[in-house]
Design a protein around this motif. Structure first.
Motif, PDB file in Angstrom:
ATOM      1  N   ALA A 124      28.911  19.192 -36.306  1.00 27.84           N
ATOM      2  CA  ALA A 124      28.753  19.646 -37.687  1.00 27.84           C
ATOM      3  C   ALA A 124      28.098  18.583 -38.561  1.00 27.84           C
ATOM      4  O   ALA A 124      27.424  18.906 -39.543  1.00 27.84           O
ATOM      5  CB  ALA A 124      30.115  20.041 -38.269  1.00 27.84           C
ATOM      6  N   ALA A 125      28.292  17.310 -38.206  1.00 30.72           N
ATOM      7  CA  ALA A 125      27.755  16.218 -39.016  1.00 30.72           C
ATOM      8  C   ALA A 125      26.377  15.756 -38.551  1.00 30.72           C
ATOM      9  O   ALA A 125      25.833  14.790 -39.094  1.00 30.72           O
ATOM     10  CB  ALA A 125      28.719  15.035 -38.997  1.00 30.72           C
ATOM     11  N   GLY A 126      25.815  16.435 -37.554  1.00 32.93           N
ATOM     12  CA  GLY A 126      24.466  16.103 -37.126  1.00 32.93           C
ATOM     13  C   GLY A 126      24.370  15.238 -35.892  1.00 32.93           C
ATOM     14  O   GLY A 126      23.270  14.805 -35.519  1.00 32.93           O
ATOM     15  N   GLY A 127      25.517  14.966 -35.221  1.00 30.38           N
ATOM     16  CA  GLY A 127      25.471  14.212 -33.976  1.00 30.38           C
ATOM     17  C   GLY A 127      24.921  15.055 -32.833  1.00 30.38           C
ATOM     18  O   GLY A 127      24.963  16.287 -32.874  1.00 30.38           O
ATOM     19  N   PRO A 178      37.514  10.290 -38.923  1.00 35.32           N
ATOM     20  CA  PRO A 178      36.680  11.433 -38.547  1.00 35.32           C
ATOM     21  C   PRO A 178      36.073  12.199 -39.710  1.00 35.32           C
ATOM     22  O   PRO A 178      35.626  13.333 -39.536  1.00 35.32           O
ATOM     23  CB  PRO A 178      37.683  12.323 -37.797  1.00 35.32           C
ATOM     24  N   ALA A 179      36.031  11.615 -40.900  1.00 31.37           N
ATOM     25  CA  ALA A 179      35.437  12.316 -42.045  1.00 31.37           C
ATOM     26  C   ALA A 179      33.985  12.662 -41.739  1.00 31.37           C
ATOM     27  O   ALA A 179      33.230  11.837 -41.222  1.00 31.37           O
ATOM     28  CB  ALA A 179      35.518  11.447 -43.300  1.00 31.37           C
ATOM     29  N   LEU A 180      33.581  13.872 -42.083  1.00 31.64           N
ATOM     30  CA  LEU A 180      32.213  14.302 -41.793  1.00 31.64           C
ATOM     31  C   LEU A 180      31.185  13.360 -42.409  1.00 31.64           C
ATOM     32  O   LEU A 180      30.157  13.048 -41.799  1.00 31.64           O
ATOM     33  CB  LEU A 180      31.991  15.724 -42.303  1.00 31.64           C
ATOM     34  N   GLY A 181      31.448  12.904 -43.638  1.00 36.56           N
ATOM     35  CA  GLY A 181      30.510  12.007 -44.300  1.00 36.56           C
ATOM     36  C   GLY A 181      30.383  10.673 -43.593  1.00 36.56           C
ATOM     37  O   GLY A 181      29.311  10.055 -43.590  1.00 36.56           O
ATOM     38  N   VAL A 182      31.476  10.202 -42.976  1.00 40.04           N
ATOM     39  CA  VAL A 182      31.432   8.948 -42.216  1.00 40.04           C
ATOM     40  C   VAL A 182      30.674   9.161 -40.907  1.00 40.04           C
ATOM     41  O   VAL A 182      29.826   8.344 -40.519  1.00 40.04           O
ATOM     42  CB  VAL A 182      32.863   8.435 -41.951  1.00 40.04           C
ATOM     43  N   ILE A 183      30.975  10.261 -40.213  1.00 41.45           N
ATOM     44  CA  ILE A 183      30.246  10.567 -38.974  1.00 41.45           C
ATOM     45  C   ILE A 183      28.754  10.670 -39.259  1.00 41.45           C
ATOM     46  O   ILE A 183      27.920  10.183 -38.478  1.00 41.45           O
ATOM     47  CB  ILE A 183      30.775  11.880 -38.365  1.00 41.45           C
ATOM     48  N   GLN A 184      28.409  11.285 -40.369  1.00 41.90           N
ATOM     49  CA  GLN A 184      26.998  11.446 -40.743  1.00 41.90           C
ATOM     50  C   GLN A 184      26.294  10.094 -40.857  1.00 41.90           C
ATOM     51  O   GLN A 184      25.137   9.947 -40.423  1.00 41.90           O
ATOM     52  CB  GLN A 184      26.906  12.204 -42.059  1.00 41.90           C
ATOM     53  N   VAL A 185      26.970   9.099 -41.439  1.00 44.06           N
ATOM     54  CA  VAL A 185      26.378   7.765 -41.569  1.00 44.06           C
ATOM     55  C   VAL A 185      25.964   7.237 -40.204  1.00 44.06           C
ATOM     56  O   VAL A 185      24.847   6.726 -40.014  1.00 44.06           O
ATOM     57  CB  VAL A 185      27.371   6.795 -42.246  1.00 44.06           C
ATOM     58  N   PHE A 186      26.854   7.362 -39.222  1.00 46.74           N
ATOM     59  CA  PHE A 186      26.566   6.801 -37.906  1.00 46.74           C
ATOM     60  C   PHE A 186      25.600   7.671 -37.110  1.00 46.74           C
ATOM     61  O   PHE A 186      24.793   7.148 -36.328  1.00 46.74           O
ATOM     62  CB  PHE A 186      27.872   6.554 -37.155  1.00 46.74           C
ATOM     63  N   CYS A 190      23.732   6.420 -33.679  1.00 52.99           N
ATOM     64  CA  CYS A 190      24.877   6.201 -32.800  1.00 52.99           C
ATOM     65  C   CYS A 190      25.216   7.455 -31.995  1.00 52.99           C
ATOM     66  O   CYS A 190      24.965   8.583 -32.424  1.00 52.99           O
ATOM     67  CB  CYS A 190      26.110   5.810 -33.614  1.00 52.99           C
ATOM     68  N   GLY A 191      25.826   7.229 -30.842  1.00 51.89           N
ATOM     69  CA  GLY A 191      26.547   8.277 -30.154  1.00 51.89           C
ATOM     70  C   GLY A 191      27.983   8.291 -30.640  1.00 51.89           C
ATOM     71  O   GLY A 191      28.350   7.563 -31.584  1.00 51.89           O
ATOM     72  N   PHE A 192      28.833   9.081 -29.970  1.00 48.44           N
ATOM     73  CA  PHE A 192      30.204   9.244 -30.437  1.00 48.44           C
ATOM     74  C   PHE A 192      31.174   9.312 -29.270  1.00 48.44           C
ATOM     75  O   PHE A 192      30.903   9.950 -28.249  1.00 48.44           O
ATOM     76  CB  PHE A 192      30.332  10.499 -31.306  1.00 48.44           C
ATOM     77  N   ASP A 193      32.304   8.643 -29.455  1.00 46.47           N
ATOM     78  CA  ASP A 193      33.433   8.727 -28.524  1.00 46.47           C
ATOM     79  C   ASP A 193      34.463   9.657 -29.133  1.00 46.47           C
ATOM     80  O   ASP A 193      34.951   9.408 -30.245  1.00 46.47           O
ATOM     81  CB  ASP A 193      34.033   7.337 -28.299  1.00 46.47           C
TER      82      ASP A 193
END
Length: 430
Positions: free
Chosen positions: A99-102, A71-79, A84-87
């Motif tokens: 916070a990461a732009g999703g 769940p690192a913000l930088g990893v979420i940001q990549v996707f 991508c969506g998120f589960d």
């Protein structure tokens, strides 16, 4: 200078006597940031995602990164930037995505224990779907939505009683699992959902487990899911999307999971044969997107010979890398700077005061005190499960993008750990 790629790790290669990820020398990162240290390859993440995208070319599919893997913000940001969506499985997960732009409308909220407060926050944010995991949850979610003058979009998570042939702790689709609604009660649950004023049925979901390395469990789950969709729609309840979850495994130790594009080619062929090929699909990959993208760098503190075992004591521990202690999991361990001398066999262990604090048993290594090692395939379920056991600070995280190395988490200090604590009688600071 000779270049030698590591098997199954295309983003990792020895250039001469130095291990690189993409174009960054890992020993230089360790010297600059200290150890333990997690390093992730953005290129490896996007390559893993591309395999799914190839498999879904021309189809109506939403890929939702299962962020519990990392769940690192930088990893979420990549996707998020890759579309991508998120589960998610908690309100905190949702906050991280946003916070990461999703985008809220691309969030699926899974998990067996959603609280009323989490439901309210998710409804306020406008998330795309709740994966409801019990009949009791369905009733509560309807009440919460009605109190807000809303209708909650839901899919019911099915427990299809399919054996994923993986570790029992990460098998989630068997009758004995806490997850989902039993296959036999799914139609009845959908019929109840259709009567609830605070519920809007939008889909159906299943997730049978994690680190799955065979196609057969997925294909079995597809048939069971499609049988249910036919029965539900025959009862007059439309099912807009079908969510097949995630769980595809990665190569930790010679594992041979199918590639994402090949797996989905076979699954889509089955969907096509049954007339569901153009239905909206959702999937929730996690480990397969980030697992092999990450390494944990660690220093050899001591070599301790013994009568029965030789121990290589490192500064990474079970609080940094919990998978071996929790699942008896295997991670490859390699030197950052290989030595030419003859190797010895070691148990690689951490400094924590637990016999379960081991990272690898019976490993053949040529090492000396002060050497640097890389624990491979550490991108998933390592930092996400890390703790402060023995008052150890959590490691920093670096995201590598070509020739750039970005700090996406700083090393946790003792002040960070103690910030929310108070001595008895102490005056709180503001």
């Amino acid at each position: 200078m000779t270049t030698q790629n590591l098997p199954g790790q295309p983003h990792l290669a020895y250039r001469g006597n130095e291990l690189f990820t993409e174009n960054i020398c890992l020993s230089e990162l360790a010297k600059e940031h200290g150890t333990p240290l997690f390093v992730y390859s953005k290129g490896a993440m996007l390559a893993a995602l591309a395999a799914y995208q190839r498999g879904f070319a021309g189809r109506n599919v939403q890929i939702c990164y299962a962020m519990k893997a990392n769940p690192a913000l930088g990893v979420i940001q990549v996707f998020a930037e890759a579309g991508c969506g998120f589960d998610i499985v908690s309100g905190g997960d949702m906050d991280r995505v946003l916070a990461a732009g999703g985008r809220a409308e691309n969030i699926i909220f899974s998990g067996v224990g959603k609280t009323r407060a989490e439901m309210r926050r998710a409804l306020q944010a406008g998330i795309g779907c709740f994966n409801v995991e019990s009949e009791a949850e369905l009733e509560v979610l309807s009440d919460v939505a009605l109190s807000m003058d809303l209708r909650a979009p839901v899919s019911i998570r099915v427990n299809p009683n399919v054996d994923p042939k993986t570790h029992p702790y990460i098998s989630t689709g068997l009758k004995g699992s806490k997850f989902g609604v039993a296959h036999e009660r799914v139609l009845q649950t959908y019929q109840r959902a259709a009567t609830l004023a605070g519920i809007r049925v939008v889909g159906i979901d299943c997730h049978i487990g994690s680190q799955i390395t065979q196609e057969a469990p997925y294909l079995d789950a597809v048939d069971r899911m499609l049988d249910l969709v036919e029965a539900i729609e025959a009862a007059g309840i439309p099912v807009d999307h079908i969510d097949f979850g995630g769980g595809l495994g990665i190569n930790y130790n010679g594992d041979t999971p199918p590639s994402a594009d090949r797996l989905w080619e076979n699954m889509l062929a089955k969907l096509d044969a049954r007339g569901f090929g153009q239905r909206q699909l959702m999937i929730e990959p996690g480990r397969s997107l980030v697992g092999n993208a990450g390494v944990c760098l660690t220093e050899v503190l001591y070599l301790k010979p013994g009568e029965q075992k030789n121990f290589c004591i490192i500064d990474a521990a079970m609080n940094d890398l919990p998978r071996p202690a929790m699942y008896q999991a295997f991670h490859q361990i390699v030197p950052l700077n290989p030595r030419p001398e003859a190797p010895d066999t070691y148990d690689v262990v951490g400094p924590i005061c637990e016999s379960g604090d081991w990272i690898g048993h019976d490993r053949t290594l040529t090492v000396q005190q002060g050497d640097l090692l890389a624990v491979l395939s550490a991108g998933a379920y390592c930092m996400s499960m890390a703790s402060n056991y023995n008052s150890r600070g959590r490691a920093p995280e670096i995201l590598v993008d070509g020739e750039q190395a970005h700090v996406i988490r700083q090393r946790e200090t003792m002040a960070d750990q103690m910030r929310q604590e108070r001595l008895v009688g102490a005056t709180p600071t503001t």
